[in-house]
Design a protein around this motif. Structure first.
Motif, PDB file in Angstrom:
ATOM      1  N   ASN A 127       0.871  -1.181   0.000  1.00  0.00           N
ATOM      2  CA  ASN A 127       0.000   0.000   0.000  1.00  0.00           C
ATOM      3  C   ASN A 127       0.901   1.221   0.000  1.00  0.00           C
ATOM      4  O   ASN A 127       1.273   1.746   1.050  1.00  0.00           O
ATOM      5  CB  ASN A 127      -0.914   0.000   1.224  1.00  0.00           C
ATOM      6  CG  ASN A 127      -1.891   1.173   1.189  1.00  0.00           C
ATOM      7  OD1 ASN A 127      -1.871   2.001   0.265  1.00  0.00           O
ATOM      8  ND2 ASN A 127      -2.752   1.249   2.190  1.00  0.00           N
ATOM      9  N   ALA A 129       2.460   4.601  -2.780  1.00  0.00           N
ATOM     10  CA  ALA A 129       2.199   5.370  -3.996  1.00  0.00           C
ATOM     11  C   ALA A 129       3.101   4.958  -5.143  1.00  0.00           C
ATOM     12  O   ALA A 129       2.673   4.794  -6.268  1.00  0.00           O
ATOM     13  CB  ALA A 129       2.362   6.851  -3.709  1.00  0.00           C
ATOM     14  N   SER A 134       5.267   1.430   2.418  1.00  0.00           N
ATOM     15  CA  SER A 134       5.098   2.755   2.997  1.00  0.00           C
ATOM     16  C   SER A 134       5.308   2.623   4.496  1.00  0.00           C
ATOM     17  O   SER A 134       5.483   1.518   5.026  1.00  0.00           O
ATOM     18  CB  SER A 134       3.698   3.306   2.696  1.00  0.00           C
ATOM     19  OG  SER A 134       2.705   2.445   3.240  1.00  0.00           O
ATOM     20  N   TYR A 166       5.207  11.479  -0.975  1.00  0.00           N
ATOM     21  CA  TYR A 166       3.822  11.023  -1.069  1.00  0.00           C
ATOM     22  C   TYR A 166       3.320  10.759   0.349  1.00  0.00           C
ATOM     23  O   TYR A 166       4.024  10.145   1.156  1.00  0.00           O
ATOM     24  CB  TYR A 166       3.738   9.725  -1.875  1.00  0.00           C
ATOM     25  CG  TYR A 166       3.886   9.915  -3.358  1.00  0.00           C
ATOM     26  CD1 TYR A 166       5.132   9.860  -3.964  1.00  0.00           C
ATOM     27  CD2 TYR A 166       2.771  10.147  -4.167  1.00  0.00           C
ATOM     28  CE1 TYR A 166       5.269  10.031  -5.331  1.00  0.00           C
ATOM     29  CE2 TYR A 166       2.903  10.318  -5.537  1.00  0.00           C
ATOM     30  CZ  TYR A 166       4.155  10.260  -6.108  1.00  0.00           C
ATOM     31  OH  TYR A 166       4.277  10.426  -7.463  1.00  0.00           O
ATOM     32  N   ARG A 168      -0.390   9.994   2.845  1.00  0.00           N
ATOM     33  CA  ARG A 168      -1.820   9.648   2.923  1.00  0.00           C
ATOM     34  C   ARG A 168      -2.254   9.828   4.362  1.00  0.00           C
ATOM     35  O   ARG A 168      -1.709   9.197   5.270  1.00  0.00           O
ATOM     36  CB  ARG A 168      -2.003   8.204   2.490  1.00  0.00           C
ATOM     37  CG  ARG A 168      -3.446   7.706   2.450  1.00  0.00           C
ATOM     38  CD  ARG A 168      -3.477   6.281   1.852  1.00  0.00           C
ATOM     39  NE  ARG A 168      -2.864   5.311   2.746  1.00  0.00           N
ATOM     40  CZ  ARG A 168      -3.515   4.648   3.692  1.00  0.00           C
ATOM     41  NH1 ARG A 168      -4.795   4.860   3.896  1.00  0.00           N
ATOM     42  NH2 ARG A 168      -2.880   3.778   4.468  1.00  0.00           N
ATOM     43  N   HIS A 169      -3.204  10.696   4.558  1.00  0.00           N
ATOM     44  CA  HIS A 169      -3.640  10.989   5.913  1.00  0.00           C
ATOM     45  C   HIS A 169      -4.535   9.866   6.420  1.00  0.00           C
ATOM     46  O   HIS A 169      -5.428   9.403   5.714  1.00  0.00           O
ATOM     47  CB  HIS A 169      -4.381  12.331   5.935  1.00  0.00           C
ATOM     48  CG  HIS A 169      -4.863  12.696   7.309  1.00  0.00           C
ATOM     49  ND1 HIS A 169      -6.187  12.911   7.602  1.00  0.00           N
ATOM     50  CD2 HIS A 169      -4.176  12.872   8.460  1.00  0.00           C
ATOM     51  CE1 HIS A 169      -6.301  13.198   8.883  1.00  0.00           C
ATOM     52  NE2 HIS A 169      -5.104  13.198   9.422  1.00  0.00           N
ATOM     53  N   SER A 198      -5.240  14.840   2.369  1.00  0.00           N
ATOM     54  CA  SER A 198      -5.869  13.842   1.513  1.00  0.00           C
ATOM     55  C   SER A 198      -5.735  12.440   2.089  1.00  0.00           C
ATOM     56  O   SER A 198      -4.672  12.069   2.590  1.00  0.00           O
ATOM     57  CB  SER A 198      -5.241  13.885   0.114  1.00  0.00           C
ATOM     58  OG  SER A 198      -5.771  12.839  -0.681  1.00  0.00           O
ATOM     59  N   THR A 199      -6.793  11.670   2.014  1.00  0.00           N
ATOM     60  CA  THR A 199      -6.737  10.279   2.476  1.00  0.00           C
ATOM     61  C   THR A 199      -6.321   9.337   1.352  1.00  0.00           C
ATOM     62  O   THR A 199      -6.221   8.120   1.563  1.00  0.00           O
ATOM     63  CB  THR A 199      -8.100   9.839   3.033  1.00  0.00           C
ATOM     64  OG1 THR A 199      -9.094  10.084   2.029  1.00  0.00           O
ATOM     65  CG2 THR A 199      -8.445  10.585   4.305  1.00  0.00           C
ATOM     66  N   ASP A 200      -6.104   9.902   0.188  1.00  0.00           N
ATOM     67  CA  ASP A 200      -5.513   9.136  -0.905  1.00  0.00           C
ATOM     68  C   ASP A 200      -4.033   9.488  -1.003  1.00  0.00           C
ATOM     69  O   ASP A 200      -3.624  10.570  -0.567  1.00  0.00           O
ATOM     70  CB  ASP A 200      -6.186   9.473  -2.243  1.00  0.00           C
ATOM     71  CG  ASP A 200      -7.637   9.041  -2.263  1.00  0.00           C
ATOM     72  OD1 ASP A 200      -8.470   9.803  -2.799  1.00  0.00           O
ATOM     73  OD2 ASP A 200      -7.948   7.956  -1.730  1.00  0.00           O
ATOM     74  N   TRP A 201      -3.262   8.599  -1.608  1.00  0.00           N
ATOM     75  CA  TRP A 201      -1.852   8.921  -1.804  1.00  0.00           C
ATOM     76  C   TRP A 201      -1.740  10.164  -2.669  1.00  0.00           C
ATOM     77  O   TRP A 201      -2.269  10.212  -3.774  1.00  0.00           O
ATOM     78  CB  TRP A 201      -1.119   7.757  -2.463  1.00  0.00           C
ATOM     79  CG  TRP A 201      -0.862   6.609  -1.535  1.00  0.00           C
ATOM     80  CD1 TRP A 201      -1.440   5.379  -1.555  1.00  0.00           C
ATOM     81  CD2 TRP A 201       0.026   6.621  -0.423  1.00  0.00           C
ATOM     82  NE1 TRP A 201      -0.960   4.613  -0.527  1.00  0.00           N
ATOM     83  CE2 TRP A 201      -0.056   5.358   0.191  1.00  0.00           C
ATOM     84  CE3 TRP A 201       0.896   7.576   0.124  1.00  0.00           C
ATOM     85  CZ2 TRP A 201       0.697   5.023   1.309  1.00  0.00           C
ATOM     86  CZ3 TRP A 201       1.634   7.228   1.242  1.00  0.00           C
ATOM     87  CH2 TRP A 201       1.529   5.962   1.829  1.00  0.00           C
ATOM     88  N   THR A 202      -1.057  11.166  -2.134  1.00  0.00           N
ATOM     89  CA  THR A 202      -0.931  12.444  -2.822  1.00  0.00           C
ATOM     90  C   THR A 202       0.523  12.888  -2.765  1.00  0.00           C
ATOM     91  O   THR A 202       1.186  12.744  -1.734  1.00  0.00           O
ATOM     92  CB  THR A 202      -1.815  13.510  -2.168  1.00  0.00           C
ATOM     93  OG1 THR A 202      -3.175  13.038  -2.172  1.00  0.00           O
ATOM     94  CG2 THR A 202      -1.740  14.839  -2.918  1.00  0.00           C
ATOM     95  N   SER A 236       0.064   9.493   9.920  1.00  0.00           N
ATOM     96  CA  SER A 236       0.174   9.671   8.487  1.00  0.00           C
ATOM     97  C   SER A 236       0.956   8.512   7.927  1.00  0.00           C
ATOM     98  O   SER A 236       1.754   7.890   8.618  1.00  0.00           O
ATOM     99  CB  SER A 236       0.904  10.981   8.157  1.00  0.00           C
ATOM    100  OG  SER A 236       0.145  12.086   8.513  1.00  0.00           O
TER     101      SER A 236
END
Lengths: 239, 172
Positions: A127, A129, A134, A166, A168-169, A198-202, A236
């Protein structure tokens, strides 16, 4: 680091590889004034192709990453298994603190933001980006929690460093702070705040500007990523 | 360069690290071999011409495994080549003596040169000297100029050095 000039190889190799049996004999003494006669009107062989000065690039050491591709971080994608055991042994010998960092779940050569920090990390496979792994970082209210890595900045030619990460919160406050600090110190030289909501990978980009004269050439510094957060369930994910 | 018909690449090491460009503690520096490679590669000299040297010679017996015996290696070894247009003549000179600086009289026929020769020299007090992050420019090429008179140049080649001498054709 000592190197011989490549074009002196015949003699240099002879002497570098000399055994007790090698003999060097002067067959003609060096005259007091040597002579070099060039006749540019007479060719001496075919055209030398420019490709004779071709070269290659090998992905070894700092040749590609942190070399041709300018960078400051080792293992920026927080992977495991980057080095074989002998290299890991060398890293631990040079930086014994990395052993404790590894016990806390941090990939080499990352360290906890503060010494004595407990295990606030969880590596996560599958999981991420842009890599295989991660790292979940779980914050503590009112305490700095994060990761850092020793770096060396080329301050003699630039004080400005661009980076990205990258994130993800997961829960809690969404702020991240990236910074350059004095090595093994809480003293911040440059920092940038990231609202990683953002809760998506950003992907988040940042620029760090070192003040003139604060970090000297060849002096180590820390690159740090600090999370805001509360105990358990919040944090995070970074990769 | 002299053996280009059988040797397609002059340097088999990577351009980064090894004999090339290094980085340590954030400081980038070139190995002396990198500078030699650069001196040769940027000379654009492709048409070899005849050269005779008289600078002494030596032989090696039972040397390194790959090349145990070397007969009559010249102390002062020179390759000369014109560029594509024929307007620039470059001499690539290696002084293999570890201890002796070699003064030499250079005479050039078949090429009317301007009055100056550009010289680039890579040398150090000892063959073992190199560059590192503390002193990244300890061993780097030094530029100088020699006077050319009637097609003759006098130059002293430092011990264990690589020198590139460039002559441009006179406009006359």
């Amino acid at each position: 680091m000592k190197w011989t000039a490549g074009f002196l190889v015949p003699l240099a190799v002879s002497l570098a590889g000399i055994s007790a049996q090698a003999q060097i004999t002067v067959t003609k003494p060096i005259p007091s004034v040597a002579t070099i006669r060039v006749d540019a009107g007479k060719a001496a062989g075919t055209v030398i192709p420019r490709t004779i000065f071709g070269s290659f690039l090998e992905p070894i050491g700092n040749s590609t990453y942190n070399g041709l591709w300018a960078g400051l971080l080792e293992n920026p994608s927080l992977e495991a298994g980057m080095w074989d055991a002998p290299h890991v042994a060398e890293m631990l010998k040079a930086h014994p603190d990395l052993a404790r960092a590894s016990q806390l779940g941090l990939p080499l050569p990352w360290e906890p933001l503060t010494a004595g920090q407990g295990n606030r990390y969880e590596p996560v496979y599958g999981n991420a980006a842009n890599s295989w792994r991660s790292l979940v970082v779980i914050g503590i209210p009112g305490q700095p929690v994060g990761i850092r890595q020793e770096i060396y900045s080329p301050v003699e030619r630039t004080l400005s460093y661009k980076g990205s990460l990258y994130a993800r919160h997961i829960s809690g406050p969404a702020g991240l702070t990236v910074s350059l600090r004095m090595r093994n110190s809480a003293e911040v030289l440059a920092s940038a705040h990231i609202d990683a909501a953002s809760t998506d990978w950003t992907k988040y980009s940042f620029t760090l500007e070192l003040p003139q004269g604060r970090l000297h050439r060849l002096a180590p510094a820390d690159f740090a990523v600090e999370v805001q957060g509360e105990l358990t369930r919040r944090g995070s994910s970074i990769c | 360069m002299r053996n280009h018909e059988v040797v397609p690449v002059a340097d088999m090491t990577g351009i980064m690290e090894f004999a090339g460009i290094w980085k340590a503690r954030g400081q980038v520096f070139g190995a002396p071999g990198y500078y030699v490679f650069k001196m040769y590669a940027t000379a654009h000299a492709t048409r070899p011409v005849r050269v005779e040297t008289n600078g002494g010679s030596y032989s090696v017996k039972r040397g390194v495994t790959r090349l145990p015996d070397i007969e009559n290696a010249p102390y002062l070894d020179v390759v000369a080549a014109l560029d594509k247009s024929g307007d620039r003549l470059t001499l690539f000179c290696v002084n293999r003596s570890l201890h002796t600086d070699i003064p030499a009289d250079v005479s050039v026929d078949g090429f009317a040169s301007t009055g100056t020769a550009k010289v680039q020299t890579l040398a150090a007090a000892y063959l073992s000297e190199g560059n590192d992050e503390v002193d990244p420019h300890r061993v780097t090429p030094v530029d100088s100029v020699d006077k050319v008179e009637a097609g003759k140049v006098h130059h002293t080649f430092p011990h264990a050095s690589v020198t590139v001498i460039t002559l441009d054709r006179s406009a006359q």
